[in-house]
Design a protein around this motif. Sequence first.
Motif: not given
Length: 680
Positions: A74-77, A152-158, A179-185, A203-208
């Motif tokens: 039940r984390g974020g989108r 709602q949140s974005v994970a960036v992993c290149l 306007g996005f909450q961003v988690s960068a690897s 997982v970090n982006a999912y929990l933010v």
Amino acid sequence: MRIAIDTGGTFTDCVFVRNGRLEILKLPSTPQNPASAIALALEKILANQNGTDAPSLDLVCGTTVGTNALLERRGGRVAVVTTAGFEDVLEIGRQARPRLYDLLVKKAEPLVPQTRRFGLAERLDSEGRVLLSPGRREIARVVRAVARSRAQSVAVCLLFSFVNPKHERAIARALSAAGFQVSASHEILPEYREFERTSATVVNAYLVPVMSHYLGEIERHAIAWSPRGRKWRRKSAPARVRVMQSNGGVLSVMAAAHEPVRTILSGPAGGVLGAQYVAGLAGFERIITFDMGGTSTDVALMDARGRDALATTSETIVSDLPIAVPMLDIHTVGAGGGSLARFDRAGALRVGPESAGADPGPICYGRGEKPTVTDANLLLGRIPKTGLLGGAFELDMARTRHFMERARGPMRSVDQFAQGILDVANSVMEKAIRVISVERGHDPRDYTLVAFGGAGALHACDLAAALEIPRVLVPCFPGALSALGILRADVAKDLSHTIRLEVRSGSQIRGKLLHEFSVLEQEGLAQMRVEGFARRSARIDRKLDMRYSGQSYELTVPFAGDYVSAFHRAHEQRYGYSDQSRTCEIVNIRARFAGKVPKPGLPKWKAQGHSPAGEIVVRISVVFSGRKYSTTIYDRTRLQPGNRIPGPAIVTEYSATTAIPPHWTGRVDSYGNLILEPRR
């Protein structure tokens, strides 16, 4: 006023310092809104703290919110942005099968479906050199695609961003501007292994979204009760809120909201710190911690004789998801006081991992209808009928017997059913202790079992007997020891970086390592300044992840002295062999930055001699291992250092209950700890 609050699945535990004394408070948790229990705790603790002499507030929290969000999905989108062509890394994962011989095994669904995984046309080589640079149009295209996904949140992993984060920074800036909450690897986990790095970032982006909302609520409650808040009408410093991390340190609420992946085992980490502290007072260097709460049991192994007593790992898996950020090496199983008992389709009795939690709770709490470990302990007399929390939390024996009778299935009697529940739960917890001891080359007979949590001291002697552990230590207020550990935790930051260097002797590449560490330390010290610690006041511990060339996984050793020999010794202990003629490889460097905080301690009591305990409350009949014994109940608050307690006995106190079986004896040490040992 310094307050530590540990939010568990069943109870919320508080430890605080008032007038120079440690005090505790336990309240039922509020799973639907965990911050509500914290608000109520602050109200009960601080209601009378007003006027011109009201203190400022320093609040430290341990939480299971992140863990529960993962377990319950039940984390974020979340959307994922990765190098084009690598969008399915999450789904492909590793070739390792969760159950090797199960042909029908099904992997857990990834946190991000394929429709929200986007490829960015860019490429670096393994050395970080640019092969294809993303233009403005390409970045804009990806941002629009993410916007259409309603994430709602974005994970960036290149690919290879841990070597060169240039492209990752560019797309992260564009997404943040949109306007996005961003988690960068490159910020969350700048290490090689694409799947693990992507998983931790996702997982970090999912929990933010979940954690930022929860932590924001806590901060609002703290400010409301601070001297500048609406409750207290005077000018002073604002409330300071920090959060416990899985690595055994705390960090600011702002940093925790940005990197919630570091808080997944925050409550259990506090318990390990608390156990280390009380064991040190009692004079025990080698300990196995046994934290049995309402939902789960957490175990860990520590040896204070080593340079690094608090062992950490980067191989944690939570809810089938690898989370490679540094955490204390804690093994968790789904066996707690609230664990549900049931019969499976083959008629075998099972206990856990499902839990009654705080709502509806065990049968004896008045709302639940399914039997739990707590109900079994109550029926067998191991928990007195007077209830919990010093009698303030009443238990319903008649209701418990009624529903247990309905659920006992093929068992001959309800007492046999209750004993079976305890036996099954004990077997699950015994296996957990074997995982962190016997299976890793440690003999449990060389250790002391430190039992805490609301239910730990009820089961500790049974587990110690099964594993031949020579003694059990039950600390003061065991039901709130995790909160005490949280209150004593230093502010800490863990940083790492992949370097991949072959080495045959420690001096060969020392200069290269010192340079790499200096770069890492500049970043770490800058982050510690934000946490309020100057360069000189921050302690730095350096470590290396090492392996033999050709191996796939590493062992962590301190970067001090002959670290190559240290690696050979660590490999010998862990795997039973070492090869000093074989080339070693340094994979990652790690640096831990710590800033000390004031640490309240337990007072030393004046010894009263080795007299028998005289404060007997009552004698009752209690079942131990299927047999009834006339058992003495003691009130722990009346015990004095030097008192001896012959088993069978039950020791009651506000935060927990201790069961001392027949043929065991307890004694009270100079810090009020109970030391339990089998009679020789």
